[in-house]
Design a protein around this motif. Structure first.
Motif, PDB file in Angstrom:
ATOM      1  N   THR A 139       7.554   2.162   9.380  1.00  0.00           N
ATOM      2  CA  THR A 139       6.283   2.653   9.029  1.00  0.00           C
ATOM      3  C   THR A 139       5.752   3.680   9.866  1.00  0.00           C
ATOM      4  OG1 THR A 139       5.411   0.366   8.509  1.00  0.00           O
ATOM      5  CG2 THR A 139       3.661   1.937   8.950  1.00  0.00           C
TER       6      THR A 139
ATOM      7  N   TRP B  92      -2.298  -0.222  10.298  1.00  0.00           N
ATOM      8  CA  TRP B  92      -3.560  -0.686  11.154  1.00  0.00           C
ATOM      9  C   TRP B  92      -3.732  -2.157  10.668  1.00  0.00           C
ATOM     10  CZ3 TRP B  92      -3.802   2.980  13.723  1.00  0.00           C
ATOM     11  CH2 TRP B  92      -3.708   4.204  13.509  1.00  0.00           C
TER      12      TRP B  92
ATOM     13  N   ILE C 247      -5.565  12.973   6.858  1.00  0.00           N
ATOM     14  CA  ILE C 247      -4.434  13.686   7.087  1.00  0.00           C
ATOM     15  C   ILE C 247      -4.308  14.949   6.490  1.00  0.00           C
ATOM     16  CG2 ILE C 247      -2.585  12.977   5.416  1.00  0.00           C
ATOM     17  CD1 ILE C 247      -2.413  13.045   9.378  1.00  0.00           C
TER      18      ILE C 247
ATOM     19  N   PHE D 154       1.574   8.957   2.984  1.00  0.00           N
ATOM     20  CA  PHE D 154       0.789   8.575   4.168  1.00  0.00           C
ATOM     21  C   PHE D 154      -0.086   7.643   4.160  1.00  0.00           C
ATOM     22  CE2 PHE D 154      -1.943   9.196   7.432  1.00  0.00           C
ATOM     23  CZ  PHE D 154      -1.497   9.364   8.691  1.00  0.00           C
TER      24      PHE D 154
ATOM     25  N   SER E 201      -6.591   3.809   0.779  1.00  0.00           N
ATOM     26  CA  SER E 201      -5.385   4.737   0.794  1.00  0.00           C
ATOM     27  C   SER E 201      -5.786   6.223   0.783  1.00  0.00           C
ATOM     28  CB  SER E 201      -4.072   4.444   0.013  1.00  0.00           C
ATOM     29  OG  SER E 201      -4.728   4.465  -1.245  1.00  0.00           O
TER      30      SER E 201
ATOM     31  N   THR F 107      -8.957  -1.675   7.855  1.00  0.00           N
ATOM     32  CA  THR F 107      -8.041  -0.803   6.833  1.00  0.00           C
ATOM     33  C   THR F 107      -9.091  -0.221   5.712  1.00  0.00           C
ATOM     34  OG1 THR F 107      -6.436  -2.575   7.024  1.00  0.00           O
ATOM     35  CG2 THR F 107      -6.158  -1.064   5.165  1.00  0.00           C
TER      36      THR F 107
ATOM     37  N   TYR G 216      -7.231   7.665   4.063  1.00  0.00           N
ATOM     38  CA  TYR G 216      -6.092   8.043   4.833  1.00  0.00           C
ATOM     39  C   TYR G 216      -5.478   9.244   4.252  1.00  0.00           C
ATOM     40  CZ  TYR G 216      -6.366   3.609   6.832  1.00  0.00           C
ATOM     41  OH  TYR G 216      -6.617   2.076   7.672  1.00  0.00           O
TER      42      TYR G 216
ATOM     43  N   ALA H  78      -0.062   4.175   5.870  1.00  0.00           N
ATOM     44  CA  ALA H  78      -1.037   4.004   7.064  1.00  0.00           C
ATOM     45  C   ALA H  78      -1.561   2.618   7.009  1.00  0.00           C
ATOM     46  CB  ALA H  78      -2.024   5.116   6.852  1.00  0.00           C
TER      47      ALA H  78
ATOM     48  N   LEU I 225       4.814   7.537   8.778  1.00  0.00           N
ATOM     49  CA  LEU I 225       3.622   8.430   9.019  1.00  0.00           C
ATOM     50  C   LEU I 225       4.042   9.865   9.682  1.00  0.00           C
ATOM     51  CD1 LEU I 225       1.462   5.439  10.302  1.00  0.00           C
ATOM     52  CD2 LEU I 225       1.220   6.574   7.684  1.00  0.00           C
TER      53      LEU I 225
END
Length: 426
Positions: A278, A113, A130, A105, A123, A120, A126, A109, A282
């Motif tokens: 994408t 964006w 989540i 994810f 990672s 952004t 993100y 992600a 997600l």
């Protein structure tokens, strides 16, 4: 009276468990290891999953229980240090899978964006966000988790099947299709290793075992649910791997390793295809995190109920098992400290050992469960051999992943030994 699960729903459980975030997370890794032989690597891993599903069929019919794998291990080995260690490893392997999905994810992600012009983040932010969101949903309502998974399974299959259909057409005249030829395959040992590293993409079929007590007409539908779901996913993964390798140069795949499926949609559908895949990634990884958080917390509860971990794990925290909180915290730790290959190696190693034990149970209890002795024995031997091959090859290229995999296994058995010796089971 509980509502019975029909065959199509049981098959959906198996497919949904396998086609979660796994294919989005490990496809690029598989190509980096197997190159043009990636479809063959997925076939190797799928064959092992299919053999293991035979043991699950026989055990699910003989011992239908919502404990699933935990129940089978205890039937085969009793409530011993070994069974406790393997069941602990199952819980930790759920956590590893969660970290894998969260990492996937986090990789996909930023692409979304960037497309919208938004800021952004790293990672890991993100991935962490989540995990926290899914944990909150699990604490709020299990019913919401089920609804999310039901919708997500349909959407991601439609998108992936669409990708396959358009992708196969797009291979016509694509110069990269030559990458699938045997001269671009890695050696047999490397192909097998590639299959074993991404074996985690298949592990979800074991979730059918947890639903076995509620499946309608079990003698007919349990075998069909396992075999149909595994065979469908094996074919799906092989075709997806072939389309990806035949659509993109190896250097492009290497650069986009963590989100290669989205990149593979670009030659077929342009930027729109990249965006669609994408979004699918997600959605898939989010739904997989939701479902696996619930599954992981249930596994810890079942293990504690069977006196293999402290009974404090059966207590409630905000009306949910405390194991959910522990699972979430451990997932955050792994997702933010290990890279994707190390997580995948540790997850595959864990499930290979677990499935070796389940297959051995099928062999040991073959008379009781009315199964052929040779198939589960072969499955157990192959799972152990695959574990050895995985550890041996990865030790030279991914020593951290091997140390994590072996270390986690040793910790699981050590905890069980200490608890059995010094704890106070009921």
């Amino acid at each position: 009276m509980a509502k019975k699960i029909k065959l199509k729903d049981a098959i959906s459980i198996g497919i949904g468990g396998m086609v979660g975030g796994g294919i989005f997370a490990v496809l690029g890794l598989a190509v980096s290891l197997a190159k043009g032989g990636t479809p063959l690597a997925f076939l190797f891993a799928g064959a092992l999953a299919l053999i293991t599903s035979y043991s699950y069929v026989k055990l699910s019919l003989a011992f239908p229980d919502r404990g699933g794998t935990v129940k089978f291990i205890n039937q085969g080995f009793g409530k011993s240090i070994f069974s406790g260690g393997i069941n602990n490893l199952l819980w930790v392997s759920y956590i590893i899978m969660l970290a894998l999905y969260a990492s996937a994810f986090g990789s996909y992600a930023p692409n979304l964006w960037e497309l919208t012009g938004s800021k952004t983040w790293d990672s890991h932010l993100y991935a962490s966000a989540i995990i926290l969101l899914a944990t909150a949903i699990n604490y709020y309502s299990i019913e919401v988790v089920g609804k999310i998974e039901s919708v997500a399974v349909v959407i991601k299959l439609i998108i992936l099947l669409g990708f396959v259909g358009i992708g196969l057409y797009g291979l016509i005249g694509n110069e990269n299709i030559n990458q699938l030829s045997p001269e671009n395959w890695e050696g047999t040992f490397q192909l097998i290793t590639g299959g074993m590293v991404i074996f985690v993409a298949y592990e979800g079929f074991e979730l059918i075992a947890n639903a076995a007590p509620d499946i309608e007409n079990p003698k007919r539908n349990i075998p069909r649910a396992y075999y149909y779901s595994v065979l469908f996913v094996v074919l799906l993964y092989i075709v997806i791997a072939g389309v990806t390798v035949g659509s993109l140069p190896f250097d492009t795949i290497a650069k986009a390793q963590d989100y290669v499926l989205a990149e593979a949609a670009k030659p077929l559908l342009g930027q729109a295809g990249f965006t669609i895949i994408t979004v699918a990634a997600l959605l898939s990884t989010f739904s997989a995190i939701n479902a696996s958080l619930y599954g992981g917390s249930r596994v810890s509860y079942e293990i504690a109920e069977d006196d293999e971990l402290p009974h404090e794990l059966t207590s409630q925290f905000w009306n949910q098992p405390v194991g959910l909180l522990i699972t979430a915290v451990a997932t955050l730790l792994l997702a933010n400290t290990l890279n994707l290959e190390s997580i995948s190696t540790a997850g595959s190693a864990g499930f290979l050992l677990i499935f070796a034990a389940v297959n051995y149970t099928g062999y040991k209890l073959s008379d009781q469960v009315k199964s052929n002795k040779i198939i589960p024995l072969l499955g157990s031997i192959l799972c152990l051999a695959a574990w050895v091959v995985l550890i041996a090859q990865q030790y030279t290229s991914n020593r951290l992943g091997v140390l994590v995999a072996v270390g986690i296994t040793l910790v699981c058995f050590t905890i069980e030994f200490i608890y059995k010796k010094y704890g106070h089971p009921r």
